[in-house]
Design an enzyme around this catalytic site. Structure first.
Site, PDB file in Angstrom:
ATOM      1  CG  HIS A   1      -0.510  -0.015   2.502  1.00 31.53           C
ATOM      2  ND1 HIS A   1      -0.201   1.130   3.186  1.00 31.53           N
ATOM      3  CD2 HIS A   1      -0.240  -1.035   3.349  1.00 31.53           C
ATOM      4  CE1 HIS A   1       0.222   0.805   4.403  1.00 31.53           C
ATOM      5  NE2 HIS A   1       0.223  -0.490   4.527  1.00 31.53           N
TER       6      HIS A   1
ATOM      7  CG  ASP B   1       2.572   0.160   7.721  1.00 29.52           C
ATOM      8  OD1 ASP B   1       2.156  -0.342   6.675  1.00 29.52           O
ATOM      9  OD2 ASP B   1       1.844   0.384   8.706  1.00 29.52           O
TER      10      ASP B   1
ATOM     11  CD  GLU C   1      -3.171  -1.512   5.508  1.00 26.92           C
ATOM     12  OE1 GLU C   1      -3.287  -2.502   6.226  1.00 26.92           O
ATOM     13  OE2 GLU C   1      -2.644  -0.454   5.930  1.00 26.92           O
ATOM     14  CD  GLU C   2      -1.464   2.111   7.562  1.00 25.29           C
ATOM     15  OE1 GLU C   2      -2.164   1.571   8.413  1.00 25.29           O
ATOM     16  OE2 GLU C   2      -0.268   1.831   7.389  1.00 25.29           O
TER      17      GLU C   2
ATOM     18  CG  ASP D   1       1.151  -3.845   4.831  1.00 21.08           C
ATOM     19  OD1 ASP D   1       2.006  -3.017   5.200  1.00 21.08           O
ATOM     20  OD2 ASP D   1      -0.055  -3.756   5.113  1.00 21.08           O
TER      21      ASP D   1
ATOM     22  CG  HIS E   1       0.565   2.498  12.488  1.00 23.32           C
ATOM     23  ND1 HIS E   1      -0.610   1.907  12.867  1.00 23.32           N
ATOM     24  CD2 HIS E   1       0.814   2.049  11.236  1.00 23.32           C
ATOM     25  CE1 HIS E   1      -1.057   1.132  11.890  1.00 23.32           C
ATOM     26  NE2 HIS E   1      -0.208   1.196  10.895  1.00 23.32           N
TER      27      HIS E   1
HETATM   28 ZN   LIG Z   1       0.748  -1.460   6.267  1.00 20.80          ZN
END
Ligand SMILES: [Zn+2]
Length: 457
Positions: free
Chosen positions: A278, A290, A324-325, A352, A422
């Site tokens: 993503h 990520d 995606e998030e 991912d 994140h």
């Molecule tokens: Zn991810």
């Protein structure tokens, strides 16, 4: 008759041997090309440093889409195009502040990060803090204790689990459902211990959920060190007070795009083998692990196939998914269109789980498909790939699941992933070049093998 049977019998092992040999030569070529002159690392640096983080709907996300298109075009696949989708548009705003005060500690300023989708506070919200580690504990306290206060979820990830994804799975409910459960009891807001095993002052963000039937309350992550310190403050003074100010808000949905590239199949142009990750990220750090890593590894499959002159039998499609998030709209819209157009997908492989040393693959498919993937084990063992088991594919490719397509996830070592996940620390500097390249070559090798042998055994 007998003679013919004997000839076939004698020829068969030689045939198998040459097939295996041809495969191992090509897998070697893929790894050599990537380890000597791979472009995954420089592409990742470029994405992280020229675009940076790129939450769906943000100005940077459109820069990332243009970057993805341009980068893929450079490697001359047969087709590069954008697929339109609608995405949520949440903005963090300029102010994010959370502090605690108790009789002993007059003012303690916490490192906090609003969860994506959270409402703002519309001024400053104040209240005492109720610490819990489980839903049962919260239920037992009930409205009597919770109403008018903040709920502080402080269940840590379990360090004894060998897969940190399992440890994450045991805690992520606090972040995702925390505001709903606390809101049911009249809480004014929630703060959640960050989902990481690392003890530091970096708060981690992530997605969360509201229900129409429960009042929405603001929701933030706080760093693990702040969670520890807050817990100590509450032990000393149960009347420890929190003040929260957030300016985040949700704007109307907006148009965005998945970025797609294709190399047409020579034998089965209408059967697709997909590789992807993503392109969006959270709005902190640079989205390097990520999922910048998955993006540049997927692009490498196109580049390596072209460079090594591999003419795939099936159509190879590289998909850089958007959103995606906080919504998975890219994955859902892609799968809807596949169904609508009756397109056949043989396999979808997602990377991912960070750009760390690859260990193997998890397979969400039929037992027969798993067996085919496992039949490549000997070919891939020399590259330290040893995980070939049933398991999860990925969020973006999930909506493709229909009982026929084989979903596969690249499985890298998981020990450091949640240090960065994140968080502001998910930057290019925290990705290792060789580990990233090994992942790119592993993905390309798996795509090559499935394309060559298919699942029709
Ligand atoms: Zn991810």
């Amino acid at each position: 008759m007998k003679k013919i049977a004997l000839v076939i019998l004698l020829a068969l092992p030689a045939f198998c041997f040459s097939q295996d040999n041809e495969d191992s030569v090509m897998v070697r070529k893929i790894f050599d090309a990537e380890m000597m002159e791979g472009q995954a690392y420089e592409n990742l640096e470029n994405l992280c440093k020229t675009v940076g983080h790129r939450l769906s709907g943000s100005a940077a996300s459109y820069k990332a889409i243009a970057w993805g298109q341009k980068t893929l075009e450079r490697y001359n696949p047969d087709k590069v195009y954008l697929q339109e989708i609608m995405v949520p548009h949440w903005v963090r705003g300029n102010t994010e502040r959370l502090d605690f005060s108790s009789t002993e500690d007059k003012l303690y300023v916490s490192h906090c990060c609003a969860y994506g989708g959270s409402i703002g506070t519309n001024g400053v919200v104040k209240g005492n803090i109720i610490e819990v580690k489980s839903w049962d504990e919260l239920k037992l306290l009930g409205e009597e204790k919770v109403k008018g206060n903040f709920v502080f979820y402080n269940r840590p990830m379990n360090p004894t689990l060998m897969s940190t994804f399992h440890a994450y799975g045991g805690c992520y409910d606090q972040r995702y459902y925390g505001a709903i459960e606390a809101g049911k009891h009249g809480a004014v807001g929630v703060m959640v211990r960050s989902l990481t095993l690392k003890k530091d002052f970096n708060p981690h963000t992530g997605s969360m959920k509201y229900l129409d039937s429960v009042p929405a309350i603001p929701s933030v992550g706080i760093s693990t060190m702040d969670a520890h310190n807050l817990s100590e403050m509450i032990k000393k003074d149960p009347n420890t007070e929190a003040r929260m100010k957030l300016e985040c808000k949700t704007l109307p949905d907006t148009t965005s795009y998945n970025v797609i590239a294709e190399i047409k199949g020579t034998e089965f142009p209408n059967k697709v083998i997909l590789v992807g990750g993503h392109l969006d990220s959270w709005d902190v750090g640079e989205g390097a692990h990520d999922d910048g890593a998955g993006i540049v590894q997927s692009i490498e499959v196109i580049r390596l196939f072209k460079e090594l002159g591999i003419k795939p039998r099936h159509t190879i499609r590289c998909v850089l998914y958007m959103n995606e998030e906080n919504g998975n709209r890219g994955g859902k819209t892609y799968a809807d269109l596949v169904k609508k157009e009756g397109e056949e997908h043989v396999m979808a492989l997602e990377s991912d789980r960070g750009g760390f040393t690859p260990r193997g693959f998890s397979v969400d498919g039929t037992p027969e498909q798993l067996k085919v993937i496992q039949s490549f084990q000997d070919l891939l063992k020399p590259y330290n790939l040893h995980v070939f088991e049933k398991g999860y594919g990925g969020v973006d490719i999930g909506p493709l699941k229909d009982g026929k397509v084989c979903l596969v996830g690249l499985v890298p070592d998981s020990q450091r992933y949640f240090d960065f996940h994140h968080a502001p620390t998910d930057t290019f500097e925290n990705v290792n070049e060789r580990e990233l390249e090994l992942g790119a070559a592993s993905v390309a090798a798996m795509i090559y093998l499935v394309d060559k042998h298919g699942f029709e055994k």
